[in-house]
Write an enzyme that holds these catalytic residues in place. Structure first.
Site, PDB file in Angstrom:
ATOM      1  N   GLU A 273      -3.144   3.725  -2.476  1.00  0.00           N
ATOM      2  CA  GLU A 273      -2.412   2.600  -1.894  1.00  0.00           C
ATOM      3  C   GLU A 273      -0.974   3.079  -1.764  1.00  0.00           C
ATOM      4  O   GLU A 273      -0.273   3.259  -2.764  1.00  0.00           O
ATOM      5  CB  GLU A 273      -2.541   1.369  -2.800  1.00  0.00           C
ATOM      6  CG  GLU A 273      -1.901   0.116  -2.253  1.00  0.00           C
ATOM      7  CD  GLU A 273      -0.516  -0.083  -2.799  1.00  0.00           C
ATOM      8  OE1 GLU A 273       0.445   0.174  -2.031  1.00  0.00           O
ATOM      9  OE2 GLU A 273      -0.371  -0.483  -3.952  1.00  0.00           O
TER      10      GLU A 273
ATOM     11  N   CYS B 127       5.617  -2.202  -2.095  1.00  0.00           N
ATOM     12  CA  CYS B 127       4.848  -1.475  -1.085  1.00  0.00           C
ATOM     13  C   CYS B 127       4.420  -2.404   0.047  1.00  0.00           C
ATOM     14  O   CYS B 127       4.103  -1.944   1.144  1.00  0.00           O
ATOM     15  CB  CYS B 127       3.629  -0.816  -1.710  1.00  0.00           C
ATOM     16  SG  CYS B 127       2.562  -1.968  -2.604  1.00  0.00           S
TER      17      CYS B 127
END
Length: 667
Positions: free
Chosen positions: A254, A291
């Site tokens: 990720e 993120c």
């Protein structure tokens, strides 16, 4: 002071001076981090053996209960984590997202366990007959792989990042070795100490490595998994390790991506204001160090400046400073090194064609980086869609048509999340279809849902967290999707008795007759496969007429002789729900007993019409069991209703609440 790693059942200190961990606001050295000389390869084997064995001794249900207890334990002690969190540059609100968000993940996965078996095998689909006499059958099952999960976390979420990976692995029965990022490793170490001190985690189920992974990957094989969160460059480098290319270790990444927000052509003033609030929030939470944060903003040409000004108006009043000071809204970045990276990225974006439209007048010394809004009047240069400033920075782009907007969105090369502000379903359909291969989560924001929306940048435990391309191609969270990703899928072929015994679910052909009525048995006394054939009942014309009167269902097939004769049935038939009710009357034992209540009905199918003169009989079989709480369990019963020719006329599953042994009869 050196931070310690917890490996092979002991807290251990690495050799050498180590790397300093500094207070993000003051620069003070808080601790040092090193993994030099630690037995990391041995810890992998120890985790597999000791942790794996201990977790499998618990089963899904018990592991779920322990996750809930752990969440409660951490909730009572979270103020210590909040206090440490301020040293990372995070405000109390930032800590809430990380600490309380991570604890919330534990609660979510504990609730998922309620619907899982008590053991360690998770059946996936129905049994597949492989022989006419049912003596040979197959089924897909999921089981722990016998390996270990290594999690490599980013600096921005030392609590949530560890817990969101730990929870599905623990529930799946797979031990974890967590490696936090150095700038916030002191928070992760404190968290792991709490988790271990709770006494809820079996030995070996959680290990901690602070510092470099060293040669740890050399110990991994096809049974193991690596869950990575961080930069794309690091992920790309790690993917090339022989553990993944040659030995089949699962690599789930990720990575930071150029997530986008788009103001639709059909958006009204309320959508513009709501989107401005969302963008400002994404630049503020964690000082833009998420993120999932919004990096690119797209708006119709004539609405770009109003959107920019609306965002600026929300950012301008914010107070920057040490998060421990009263009234501070925004802290520094996690480190001076992180600030230097953001400065380089902004310089590259400006060189690529963007310009600074507005910058917050707050402090810029130390690790502070004030919120900055960039404007790219020419949205085309590819460099503007390839560079990410991992901080409170967003670049705004104009677009003319939906097709142009879609082309620009795709230049990001894959996103974790995108927000579309529109009230129009057709506009939403256009972007949903166009972005299906470009984004892991699409968040539609409008006047109807803004008051309830969880926001652009908040991954939810029950929904997928991950994305294609630049976002890493991984799948974290997602409820049971994440649990299944930690398990091995295999096709299991055997006789029905073996299948039933190992999966804990009824396999047709493995029935055995009930010696007493099953409704007289407690949850513990009931056996999967236990079957009762009921007495019979012949349906009459009066039954059909009375049920129509009682239910007010006067559909022609039940009440109009001529119309029914001309229908596909060829005669007047009984209501399907009469068949259901008649079957209940056949198999229910009416006296008070361990069966407390009907809990639900699933998978109902009416297979053959039933008319006056047909005779019904029901077969009741214990299909599956799972505990609900200390006093009750849920029992699923497979019901098959047949006619006088033994042809099935209806099949379904009934769920009942059944008292557990020792709880006595209901009042």
């Amino acid at each position: 002071m050196k931070l310690q790693s917890y490996l092979m059942g002991e807290w251990r200190e690495g050799q050498g001076e180590g790397v300093p961990v500094r207070d993000a606001s003051t620069g003070e050295v808080l601790a040092r981090v090193t993994a030099e000389g630690l037995p990391v390869k041995e810890a992998v084997a120890w985790g597999r053996e000791v942790g794996g064995r201990a977790l499998l001794a618990l089963g899904f249900q018990e592991r779920g209960r322990r996750l809930r207890a752990l969440a409660q334990y951490l909730s009572e002690r979270k103020e210590e984590l909040y206090r440490l969190y301020a040293t990372t540059g995070g405000t109390r609100r930032d800590a809430w997202y990380d600490v309380d968000g991570g604890i919330g993940v534990l609660y979510t996965y504990s609730s998922l366990a309620r619907n899982l078996p008590e053991g360690n095998l998770l059946p996936e689909d129905d049994f597949l007959p492989l022989s006419k006499d049912l003596s040979f059958q197959g089924r897909h099952v999921l089981a722990p792989k016998g390996g270990i999960t290594v999690q490599i976390n980013a600096f921005n979420f030392p609590v949530w990042g560890l817990l969101e990976k730990f929870a599905p692995a623990f529930l799946a029965g797979v031990p974890t070795l967590a490696k936090p990022a150095t700038p916030t490793a002191h928070v992760a170490e404190a968290l792991v100490r709490m988790m271990l001190e709770s006494g809820l985690l079996p030995e070996g189920s959680l290990q901690l490595l602070v510092g470099s992974v060293g040669d740890l990957f050399d110990a991994l094989d096809h049974r193991d998994s690596v869950y990575f969160t961080g930069s794309k460059a690091t992920a790309d480098r790690l993917r090339r390790h022989p553990a993944f290319l040659e030995r089949g270790t699962l690599f789930n990444a990720e990575t930071d991506s150029l997530n986008a927000a788009l103001l639709g052509l059909e958006a009204g003033e309320e959508e513009l204001e709501r989107l401005a609030q969302e963008i400002a929030q994404e630049l503020t939470i964690k000082t833009g160090q998420r993120c999932t944060a919004i990096r690119r903003v797209f708006a119709p040409e004539d609405r770009l400046l109003p959107l920019l000004e609306a965002v600026r108006a929300r950012l301008e009043p914010l107070r920057l400073g040490d998060p421990r000071a009263e009234g501070v809204d925004l802290g520094p970045l996690a480190s001076s090194a992180q600030k230097e990276e953001v400065e380089r990225a902004v310089a590259t974006l400006v060189q690529g064609g963007a310009r600074v439209h507005w910058r917050h007048p707050g402090p810029a010394e130390g690790a502070f980086f004030p919120p900055t809004l960039l404007l790219a009047e020419d949205p085309g240069p590819p460099a503007l869609h390839q560079v990410e400033a991992f901080g409170p920075v967003a670049t705004f782009f104009p677009y003319r048509t939906p097709e142009e907007a879609l082309r620009l969105l795709r230049l990001g090369g894959g996103m974790l999340v995108a927000t579309l502000a529109t009230p129009d379903p057709q506009e939403a359909r256009f972007y949903l279809q166009g972005l299906a291969g470009e984004v892991g989560r699409l968040h539609v924001l409008n006047r109807r849902n803004a008051h309830a929306s969880t926001g652009h940048g908040s991954p939810l435990p029950r929904l997928l967290h991950g994305g294609p391309g630049r976002a890493g191609g991984g799948e974290e969270l997602g409820g049971m999707l994440a649990v299944r990703r930690h398990l091995a899928r295999l096709a299991f072929q055997a006789d029905p008795q073996t299948l039933q015994a190992l999966t804990g679910e009824y396999a047709k052909g493995a029935e055995h007759p009930a010696r007493v009525h099953p409704f007289r048995k407690t949850y513990e006394e009931l056996e999967v496969g236990e079957t009762l054939w009921t007495h019979r009942r012949t349906v009459t014309e009066a039954d059909i007429a009375l049920f129509a009167h009682l239910s007010w269902d006067h559909f022609y097939a039940h009440t109009d002789e001529i119309a029914a004769r001309e229908s596909l049935f060829g005669r007047r038939v009984a209501h399907g729900y009469f068949v259901l009710s008649a079957a209940a009357g056949l198999f229910v034992d009416p006296a008070p007993g361990p069966v407390l209540a009907n809990y639900g009905l699933e998978g109902l199918r009416f297979l053959e019409p039933v008319g006056a003169g047909d005779t019904l009989q029901a077969r009741l079989t214990v299909k599956r069991k799972r505990p609900r709480d200390a006093k009750t369990g849920v029992v699923e019963w497979a019901v098959e209703v047949v006619n006088q020719e033994r042809k099935p006329v209806a099949t379904y599953t009934v769920l009942t609440l059944v008292a557990r042994k020792g709880e006595g009869e209901p009042a």
